[in-house]
Design an enzyme around this catalytic site. Structure first.
Site, PDB file in Angstrom:
ATOM      1  N   SER A 112       0.542  -1.014   0.026  1.00 57.50           N
ATOM      2  CA  SER A 112      -0.367  -0.536   0.090  1.00 57.50           C
ATOM      3  C   SER A 112       1.382   1.456  -0.022  1.00 57.50           C
ATOM      4  CB  SER A 112      -0.909  -0.060   1.118  1.00 57.50           C
ATOM      5  OG  SER A 112      -0.368   0.486   2.728  1.00 57.50           O
ATOM      6  N   LYS A 155      -6.473   3.628   8.565  1.00 56.26           N
ATOM      7  CA  LYS A 155      -5.892   4.589   7.723  1.00 56.26           C
ATOM      8  C   LYS A 155      -6.150   6.113   8.399  1.00 56.26           C
ATOM      9  CE  LYS A 155      -3.702   1.029   4.920  1.00 56.26           C
ATOM     10  NZ  LYS A 155      -3.259   0.684   3.908  1.00 56.26           N
TER      11      LYS A 155
END
Length: 182
Positions: A112, A155
């Site tokens: 990611s 996140k």
């Protein structure tokens, strides 16, 4: 009766283990968003040009195999698309670049950070800082597609804790973000 207030917490429990996260800034520095077993966190990706004698890429920060591959893909993609992305033509023909993910004692892995690493490299090639209040996540493919990633909720929470004002998330993660409570 004993009265304990917020000012007494450190005296009784000791200093906090975790420090407040802060967004980072600078040429070649981009704030990534990561998922860990402890929840979400911000992850500064730092890029620097070491010299212009020969081309190359060095990676440090105890990166796992998948994260190293993400860095190589980001390097290849940005190098190949440099002119279209507004970078200095030929920059990577001579630049030896170092990408580092701080907190080297902490193992890091996963795909990611691809978009974040590509942005750090482009920051160097354009000689332009990325705004401080932005964070990003997303897996980058060799052809420039951005794939969805996991841990969006964690996140986003980490980004808010760090004071990030704007996030760049993969379009295919829109549902994850839309389902989050305000």
């Amino acid at each position: 009766a004993v009265k304990i207030g917020t000012k007494d917490i450190e005296r009784y429990l000791g200093a906090p283990y975790f420090q407040k996260q802060r967004a980072q800034r600078g040429l070649g520095v981009v704030n990534g968003l990561a998922w860990t077993a402890m929840g979400g966190t911000t992850l500064a990706i730092e890029g620097a040009v070491i010299h212009h004698k020969n081309r190359g890429l060095k990676l440090t920060g105890q990166l796992g195999d998948v994260m190293q591959e993400s860095a190589q893909i980001a390097y290849s993609y940005v190098s190949a698309q440099l002119e279209a992305l507004g970078g200095a033509t030929g920059f990577f023909d001579e630049a030896f670049v170092h990408l580092h993910v701080p907190e080297g004692a902490t193992p890091k892995d996963g795909p990611s950070t691809g978009v974040t690493m590509a942005t750090a490299l482009l920051s160097l090639a354009r000689n332009k800082q990325v705004r401080r209040d932005i964070g990003m996540t997303g897996e980058l493919t060799l052809t420039g597609r951005v794939l969805p990633v996991g841990g969006i909720r964690e996140k986003v929470i980490a980004a808010r804790r760090a004071g990030l004002k704007e996030l760049i998330l993969p379009a295919d993660n829109a549902r994850d973000y839309a389902e989050m409570p305000d």
